[in-house]
Design a protein around this motif. Structure first.
Motif, short mmCIF file in Angstrom:
data_model
loop_
_atom_site.label_atom_id
_atom_site.label_comp_id
_atom_site.label_asym_id
_atom_site.label_seq_id
_atom_site.Cartn_x
_atom_site.Cartn_y
_atom_site.Cartn_z
N LEU A 167 -4.76 4.48 2.25
CA LEU A 167 -5.29 4.36 0.89
C LEU A 167 -4.39 5.06 -0.13
N ALA A 168 -3.80 6.18 0.28
CA ALA A 168 -2.93 6.93 -0.64
C ALA A 168 -1.63 6.20 -0.94
N ASP A 169 -1.32 5.15 -0.16
CA ASP A 169 -0.07 4.40 -0.38
C ASP A 169 -0.20 3.39 -1.51
N ARG A 178 3.46 1.92 -1.46
CA ARG A 178 4.47 2.73 -0.78
C ARG A 178 4.45 2.31 0.68
N VAL A 179 5.56 1.75 1.13
CA VAL A 179 5.64 1.14 2.46
C VAL A 179 6.65 1.90 3.31
N VAL A 180 6.30 2.14 4.57
CA VAL A 180 7.23 2.72 5.53
C VAL A 180 7.71 1.61 6.44
N GLY A 181 8.99 1.28 6.35
CA GLY A 181 9.54 0.16 7.09
C GLY A 181 10.31 0.57 8.32
N SER A 188 9.20 1.20 -2.30
CA SER A 188 8.08 0.82 -3.16
C SER A 188 8.13 -0.67 -3.38
N VAL A 189 6.98 -1.31 -3.22
CA VAL A 189 6.88 -2.77 -3.33
C VAL A 189 5.92 -3.11 -4.46
N PRO A 190 6.35 -3.92 -5.44
CA PRO A 190 5.44 -4.31 -6.52
C PRO A 190 4.45 -5.38 -6.06
N LEU A 191 3.26 -5.34 -6.63
CA LEU A 191 2.24 -6.36 -6.36
C LEU A 191 1.87 -7.05 -7.66
N GLY A 192 1.72 -8.36 -7.58
CA GLY A 192 1.30 -9.11 -8.75
C GLY A 192 -0.20 -8.98 -8.98
N ALA A 193 -0.67 -9.55 -10.09
CA ALA A 193 -2.08 -9.43 -10.47
C ALA A 193 -3.03 -10.01 -9.43
N PRO A 194 -2.76 -11.19 -8.82
CA PRO A 194 -3.69 -11.72 -7.82
C PRO A 194 -3.84 -10.80 -6.61
N ALA A 195 -2.72 -10.22 -6.15
CA ALA A 195 -2.79 -9.31 -5.00
C ALA A 195 -3.55 -8.05 -5.36
N ARG A 196 -3.35 -7.53 -6.58
CA ARG A 196 -4.06 -6.31 -7.00
C ARG A 196 -5.56 -6.58 -7.10
N ARG A 197 -5.92 -7.76 -7.64
CA ARG A 197 -7.35 -8.10 -7.74
C ARG A 197 -7.97 -8.22 -6.35
N ALA A 198 -7.28 -8.87 -5.43
CA ALA A 198 -7.81 -9.04 -4.08
C ALA A 198 -7.95 -7.69 -3.38
N LEU A 199 -6.97 -6.82 -3.61
CA LEU A 199 -7.00 -5.49 -3.00
C LEU A 199 -8.14 -4.66 -3.58
N ASP A 200 -8.35 -4.76 -4.88
CA ASP A 200 -9.46 -4.05 -5.52
C ASP A 200 -10.81 -4.54 -4.98
N ALA A 201 -10.93 -5.86 -4.82
CA ALA A 201 -12.18 -6.42 -4.31
C ALA A 201 -12.47 -5.94 -2.90
N SER A 211 -16.77 3.53 8.93
CA SER A 211 -17.73 4.43 9.56
C SER A 211 -17.29 5.86 9.28
N ALA A 212 -18.06 6.81 9.79
CA ALA A 212 -17.70 8.22 9.58
C ALA A 212 -16.37 8.56 10.25
N ASP A 213 -16.02 7.82 11.29
CA ASP A 213 -14.78 8.09 12.02
C ASP A 213 -13.61 7.24 11.57
N SER A 214 -13.80 6.41 10.56
CA SER A 214 -12.72 5.52 10.12
C SER A 214 -11.54 6.31 9.56
N PRO A 215 -10.33 5.84 9.84
CA PRO A 215 -9.14 6.49 9.27
C PRO A 215 -9.01 6.12 7.80
N ASN A 216 -8.02 6.68 7.14
CA ASN A 216 -7.78 6.39 5.73
C ASN A 216 -6.96 5.12 5.54
N ALA A 217 -7.01 4.23 6.52
CA ALA A 217 -6.25 2.99 6.45
C ALA A 217 -6.79 2.09 5.36
#
Length: 304
Positions: A167-169, A178-181, A188-201, A211-217
């Motif tokens: 989430l912090a990426d 922020r991507v680790v390749g 750093s990879v730019p995202l367009g408006a459709p990708a940002r909207r889908a990610l926000d949703a 769940s309580a045990d979920s990682p920050n993925a």
């Protein structure tokens, strides 16, 4: 300086050396887990084919191994990869003085024929996205699936990079990921408006899956853990099949690069977005674009 290991090595020496080499690739060379796994798998297959001690391997033995691969019908790309794995391993073993000399230093593989990647057209990608968006009211995982497609195509990132996103990426202020390749390199990879909207949703409904045990993925599986690459691949295959040109995540990466170049982006910018170490790798997509132009010309021009 340590002396060369003496005494005849046994079959078990392969296992011991491959375990050490595994650590070397992961900890010293910082290769990804998938790359390390592929190298070690190739080397284990080689050791089983050679059926002899590490110290007894010669250039002639390795050439016989390659000839066997060719006779079995192995693709040139497979042989190229296995030769690279063998050369890296024996160079390391010689440097560490597990063996007296490197038998693979003059090992050569057949020239690899470079085929152009299969790239879905913009219309195919749009239809794949639309078919997935039409399912968005089916629940949080359907919303996630659309975000996966938009981020893979919008950012051109690899499936392993997508699965490792935290989430912090996500830099919402600047619209960047922020991507680790490969090689643990960050970009750093730019995202367009459709990708940002889908990610926000998706992030808005993510708590329904977490769940309580979920990682920050960023992306979670149905049980709340970090999403598995196989799940992401399945999402892409199903969506692009509906779009009329089935590909996996790497096909969307190819599509993003090709469509950028067709839209007028410069090669260096595309190289930086994709995280290619060499611009020569990115140049492959200029050939794809040129071939599309030739195909359109042949189809439409009266004197083609």
């Amino acid at each position: 300086m340590p002396s060369v290991h003496t005494g005849r090595m046994t079959e078990g020496d392969w296992d011991a050396l491959l375990r050490e080499y595994d650590d070397h690739l992961a900890l010293r060379r910082h290769l990804s887990a998938n790359t390390v796994r592929a190298y070690i798998s190739d080397l284990r297959q080689m050791s089983e084919s050679l059926d002899q001690s590490v110290r007894d391997v010669t250039l002639q033995v390795l050439r016989g191994w390659l000839a066997g691969l060719l006779e079995d019908g192995a693709a040139s790309s497979t042989i190229q990869r296995r030769v690279a794995a063998a050369r890296g391993f024996f160079a390391w073993a010689c440097e560490q003085q597990f063996i007296g000399e490197d038998p693979a230093v003059r090992l050569r593989s057949p020239k690899r024929s470079r085929r152009l990647p299969v790239v879905p057209g913009q219309k195919n990608v749009e239809e794949a996205l639309q078919s997935t968006q039409a399912r968005a009211d089916e629940g949080p995982l359907a919303v996630r699936d659309l975000a996966i497609l938009e981020v893979l195509y919008g950012g051109g990132i690899r499936v392993a990079e997508l699965c490792s996103l935290d989430l912090a990426d996500v830099d919402d202020d600047r619209g960047l990921l922020r991507v680790v390749g490969k090689g643990d390199k960050q970009r750093s990879v730019p995202l367009g408006a459709p990708a940002r909207r889908a990610l926000d949703a998706w992030r808005a409904v993510r708590p329904a899956v977490a769940s309580a045990d979920s990682p920050n993925a960023v992306f979670l599986g149905a049980r709340g853990g970090r999403i598995d690459a196989r799940v992401a691949r399945r999402v892409v295959h199903e969506a692009t099949r509906a779009g009329g040109a089935e590909v996996g995540p790497h096909g969307l990466r190819h599509a993003m690069a090709t469509h950028l170049l067709e839209g007028g982006a410069d090669l260096r910018s595309v190289q930086e977005i994709l995280g290619h170490a060499s611009v020569a790798t990115t140049q492959l997509y200029t050939h794809v674009s040129a071939e599309r132009l030739r195909a359109a010309f042949r189809q439409a021009h009266p004197r083609a």
